[in-house]
Design a protein around this motif. Structure first.
Motif, PDB file in Angstrom:
ATOM      1  N   TRP A   1      -4.903   9.667  13.078  1.00 62.81           N
ATOM      2  CA  TRP A   1      -4.688   9.416  11.651  1.00 62.81           C
ATOM      3  C   TRP A   1      -3.754   8.231  11.443  1.00 62.81           C
ATOM      4  O   TRP A   1      -3.923   7.450  10.488  1.00 62.81           O
ATOM      5  CB  TRP A   1      -4.136  10.670  10.981  1.00 62.81           C
ATOM      6  CG  TRP A   1      -5.137  11.777  10.910  1.00 62.81           C
ATOM      7  CD1 TRP A   1      -5.143  12.930  11.628  1.00 62.81           C
ATOM      8  CD2 TRP A   1      -6.303  11.817  10.082  1.00 62.81           C
ATOM      9  NE1 TRP A   1      -6.236  13.695  11.306  1.00 62.81           N
ATOM     10  CE2 TRP A   1      -6.967  13.039  10.359  1.00 62.81           C
ATOM     11  CE3 TRP A   1      -6.853  10.949   9.139  1.00 62.81           C
ATOM     12  CZ2 TRP A   1      -8.155  13.401   9.722  1.00 62.81           C
ATOM     13  CZ3 TRP A   1      -8.037  11.316   8.496  1.00 62.81           C
ATOM     14  CH2 TRP A   1      -8.663  12.530   8.794  1.00 62.81           C
ATOM     15  N   LEU A   2      -2.780   8.072  12.330  1.00 58.79           N
ATOM     16  CA  LEU A   2      -1.888   6.918  12.232  1.00 58.79           C
ATOM     17  C   LEU A   2      -2.657   5.628  12.481  1.00 58.79           C
ATOM     18  O   LEU A   2      -2.459   4.624  11.775  1.00 58.79           O
ATOM     19  CB  LEU A   2      -0.738   7.050  13.235  1.00 58.79           C
ATOM     20  CG  LEU A   2       0.252   8.192  12.975  1.00 58.79           C
ATOM     21  CD1 LEU A   2       1.265   8.279  14.112  1.00 58.79           C
ATOM     22  CD2 LEU A   2       0.963   8.003  11.636  1.00 58.79           C
TER      23      LEU A   2
ATOM     24  N   ALA B   1      -4.681   4.875   9.512  1.00 54.47           N
ATOM     25  CA  ALA B   1      -3.858   4.404   8.397  1.00 54.47           C
ATOM     26  C   ALA B   1      -3.601   2.908   8.501  1.00 54.47           C
ATOM     27  O   ALA B   1      -3.761   2.178   7.513  1.00 54.47           O
ATOM     28  CB  ALA B   1      -2.536   5.168   8.365  1.00 54.47           C
ATOM     29  N   VAL B   2      -3.222   2.432   9.675  1.00 54.14           N
ATOM     30  CA  VAL B   2      -2.885   1.012   9.804  1.00 54.14           C
ATOM     31  C   VAL B   2      -4.144   0.151   9.730  1.00 54.14           C
ATOM     32  O   VAL B   2      -4.132  -0.928   9.101  1.00 54.14           O
ATOM     33  CB  VAL B   2      -2.083   0.743  11.094  1.00 54.14           C
ATOM     34  CG1 VAL B   2      -2.893   1.016  12.344  1.00 54.14           C
ATOM     35  CG2 VAL B   2      -1.572  -0.696  11.106  1.00 54.14           C
TER      36      VAL B   2
ATOM     37  N   THR C   1      -5.394   0.094   6.122  1.00 52.29           N
ATOM     38  CA  THR C   1      -4.486  -0.725   5.312  1.00 52.29           C
ATOM     39  C   THR C   1      -4.823  -2.200   5.436  1.00 52.29           C
ATOM     40  O   THR C   1      -4.916  -2.924   4.433  1.00 52.29           O
ATOM     41  CB  THR C   1      -3.027  -0.486   5.735  1.00 52.29           C
ATOM     42  OG1 THR C   1      -2.657   0.866   5.437  1.00 52.29           O
ATOM     43  CG2 THR C   1      -2.085  -1.434   5.007  1.00 52.29           C
TER      44      THR C   1
ATOM     45  N   THR D   1      -3.901  -2.023  -1.600  1.00 52.99           N
ATOM     46  CA  THR D   1      -3.274  -1.184  -0.571  1.00 52.99           C
ATOM     47  C   THR D   1      -2.214  -0.264  -1.163  1.00 52.99           C
ATOM     48  O   THR D   1      -2.057   0.869  -0.707  1.00 52.99           O
ATOM     49  CB  THR D   1      -2.648  -2.051   0.535  1.00 52.99           C
ATOM     50  OG1 THR D   1      -1.791  -3.052  -0.043  1.00 52.99           O
ATOM     51  CG2 THR D   1      -3.728  -2.747   1.353  1.00 52.99           C
TER      52      THR D   1
ATOM     53  N   ALA E   1      -2.403   3.708  -0.802  1.00 52.32           N
ATOM     54  CA  ALA E   1      -1.278   4.385  -0.163  1.00 52.32           C
ATOM     55  C   ALA E   1      -0.722   5.483  -1.059  1.00 52.32           C
ATOM     56  O   ALA E   1      -0.453   6.604  -0.603  1.00 52.32           O
ATOM     57  CB  ALA E   1      -0.186   3.373   0.182  1.00 52.32           C
TER      58      ALA E   1
ATOM     59  N   ALA F   1      -3.074   8.429  -1.124  1.00 51.27           N
ATOM     60  CA  ALA F   1      -3.016   9.202   0.117  1.00 51.27           C
ATOM     61  C   ALA F   1      -1.731  10.022   0.197  1.00 51.27           C
ATOM     62  O   ALA F   1      -1.754  11.205   0.590  1.00 51.27           O
ATOM     63  CB  ALA F   1      -3.108   8.252   1.320  1.00 51.27           C
ATOM     64  N   MET F   2      -0.604   9.437  -0.198  1.00 52.76           N
ATOM     65  CA  MET F   2       0.673  10.145  -0.108  1.00 52.76           C
ATOM     66  C   MET F   2       0.753  11.285  -1.113  1.00 52.76           C
ATOM     67  O   MET F   2       1.332  12.341  -0.831  1.00 52.76           O
ATOM     68  CB  MET F   2       1.825   9.153  -0.278  1.00 52.76           C
ATOM     69  CG  MET F   2       1.980   8.203   0.905  1.00 52.76           C
ATOM     70  SD  MET F   2       3.382   7.060   0.804  1.00 52.76           S
ATOM     71  CE  MET F   2       2.807   5.889  -0.436  1.00 52.76           C
TER      72      MET F   2
ATOM     73  N   GLY G   1       7.246   4.806   1.621  1.00 55.55           N
ATOM     74  CA  GLY G   1       5.927   4.461   2.134  1.00 55.55           C
ATOM     75  C   GLY G   1       5.350   3.232   1.462  1.00 55.55           C
ATOM     76  O   GLY G   1       4.731   2.381   2.116  1.00 55.55           O
TER      77      GLY G   1
ATOM     78  N   ILE H   1       4.245  -0.140   3.405  1.00 58.40           N
ATOM     79  CA  ILE H   1       2.897  -0.706   3.298  1.00 58.40           C
ATOM     80  C   ILE H   1       2.960  -2.152   2.820  1.00 58.40           C
ATOM     81  O   ILE H   1       2.204  -3.010   3.296  1.00 58.40           O
ATOM     82  CB  ILE H   1       2.033   0.146   2.343  1.00 58.40           C
ATOM     83  CG1 ILE H   1       1.737   1.505   2.978  1.00 58.40           C
ATOM     84  CG2 ILE H   1       0.739  -0.573   1.991  1.00 58.40           C
ATOM     85  CD1 ILE H   1       0.937   1.433   4.263  1.00 58.40           C
TER      86      ILE H   1
ATOM     87  N   TRP I   1       7.154   3.585  12.037  1.00 58.60           N
ATOM     88  CA  TRP I   1       6.914   5.016  12.230  1.00 58.60           C
ATOM     89  C   TRP I   1       7.929   5.598  13.203  1.00 58.60           C
ATOM     90  O   TRP I   1       8.376   6.734  13.014  1.00 58.60           O
ATOM     91  CB  TRP I   1       5.494   5.257  12.727  1.00 58.60           C
ATOM     92  CG  TRP I   1       5.127   6.705  12.689  1.00 58.60           C
ATOM     93  CD1 TRP I   1       5.068   7.584  13.730  1.00 58.60           C
ATOM     94  CD2 TRP I   1       4.772   7.453  11.519  1.00 58.60           C
ATOM     95  NE1 TRP I   1       4.712   8.829  13.295  1.00 58.60           N
ATOM     96  CE2 TRP I   1       4.516   8.781  11.937  1.00 58.60           C
ATOM     97  CE3 TRP I   1       4.634   7.132  10.162  1.00 58.60           C
ATOM     98  CZ2 TRP I   1       4.140   9.787  11.047  1.00 58.60           C
ATOM     99  CZ3 TRP I   1       4.271   8.127   9.276  1.00 58.60           C
ATOM    100  CH2 TRP I   1       4.024   9.434   9.717  1.00 58.60           C
TER     101      TRP I   1
END
Length: 270
Positions: free
Chosen positions: A135-136, A139-140, A143, A183, A187, A190-191, A204, A208, A262
Motif C-alpha cells: 500500500w505504501l 501510495a507513492v 501520487t 494530488t 490524498a 484517502a486519509m 499528510g 504529499i 515514512w
C-alpha cells in the motif's frame, strides 16, 4: 509511435504490477535492481559516456553497489538522508541553469547518477519490507502518476507561464499547480477514508506537497542532463516511451523522500 507506445505499455504494465504484488522481498529487490542497472546504463550516456563499454561498466558498478546495499545493515536514514541533500542540490542546479557549469562536468554527473538511482532502489525495497508495504508503494506511485496527469491536463488547458523554459520548455506553472491540486484532493480523500485525525491529515498534505514538488525536480533534473547532451530520450529501450529514465525520473526523487518521511513520521500518522 502511438501504436508502439500502446503495445509497450500493454506488455510492461502487467509484468511490473505482477512483480510488485507477487514477488517476495528478495526477488522484488532483484527486479528493481535490474531496472536500476538498465537506468544506470542510460545515465552514463546522459553523463557524457558514448562508448558501449563505458556505459556497461557504469551499469556493472551500479549493480555491484545495489548488491552491496542489499546486505547492508545501516539504518535507512543514512542513504535516504543523503538523497534528500542531493535533491536540494539538484533543485539548485535546475534553478541556476545554464549557470553552474562546473557542477555538471567531469566525474560529477556520474556521482549524481548514483545519488539518483541508489536511494530510489533502496527506498522501494525498504518500503516493500514495511507493514502494509504494498500500500505504501501504491501510495507513492499513484501520487506521482496523479501529479503527472493533473499537470498534463492543467498545462494543456490553462498553461500560460513557463516554469523553467531553459530546462524544459513544455512545463508550466499552471501545470505544476494542477498536479498539486489533484494530488491534494486524492490524498485528503484517502486519509478521510482511513479515518486519520485532523493533525495527521494536515501533516499528510504537507508531505504529499513535498513529494509532488520534488517529483518535478526529478523530471527536470533528467531534462537538464538530456539538454546538456543534446538528447530527446535517455535511450530507446522502451519503444514509443524512450528509455527507462524517461519513465522513472519523477519517481527517483519521490521514492526516497517518501521513504524518509515514512521512516521519520509514519508512526505518528493515522
Amino acid at each position: 509511435m502511438l501504436k508502439q507506445r500502446i503495445i509497450t505499455g500493454v506488455i510492461l504494465a502487467p509484468l511490473v504490477i505482477a512483480g510488485f504484488v507477487l514477488l517476495n522481498q528478495q526477488w522484488f529487490a532483484v527486479m528493481i535492481g535490474l531496472i536500476v542497472t538498465l537506468a544506470a546504463w542510460e545515465w552514463a550516456r546522459l553523463a557524457g559516456t558514448q562508448s558501449q563499454p563505458g556505459r556497461v561498466l557504469y551499469a556493472l558498478v551500479m549493480a555491484l553497489l545495489v548488491a552491496g546495499l542489499y546486505f547492508d545493515t545501516s539504518p535507512p536514514p543514512i542513504l535516504l538522508g543523503i538523497a534528500a541533500v542531493w535533491w536540494l542540490l539538484a533543485t539548485f542546479l535546475i534553478l541556476r541553469y545554464p549557470l553552474g557549469q562546473k557542477l555538471r562536468t567531469g566525474y560529477l554527473p556520474y556521482l549524481y547518477g548514483l545519488l539518483i538511482l541508489l536511494p530510489a532502489w533502496y527506498g522501494l525495497t525498504w518500503l516493500r519490507m514495511q507493514p502494509g508495504g504494498l500500500w505504501l508503494l501504491l501510495a507513492v506511485v499513484v501520487t506521482v502518476w496523479a501529479a503527472d496527469i493533473g499537470a498534463y491536463f492543467a498545462g494543456k488547458n490553462f498553461g500560460r507561464n513557463k516554469l523553467l523554459p531553459r530546462v524544459s520548455p513544455g512545463k508550466t506553472i499552471e501545470g505544476l499547480l494542477g498536479g498539486v491540486v489533484v494530488t491534494q484532493l486524492l490524498a485528503v480523500a484517502a486519509m478521510l477514508y482511513l479515518g486519520w485525525s485532523l493533525p495527521s491529515i494536515l501533516g499528510g498534505m504537507l508531505g504529499i506537497l513535498v513529494i509532488v514538488v520534488f517529483s518535478v525536480v526529478g523530471d527536470l533534473t533528467e531534462s537538464l542532463f538530456k539538454r546538456e547532451q543534446g538528447l530527446k530520450d535517455s535511450s530507446n529501450l522502451l519503444p514509443g516511451h524512450g528509455g527507462i529514465m524517461d519513465r522513472i525520473d519523477s519517481l527517483t526523487a519521490a521514492i526516497p523522500l517518501f521513504a524518509l518521511g515514512w521512516y521519520l513520521f509514519g508512526g505518528q500518522l493515522g
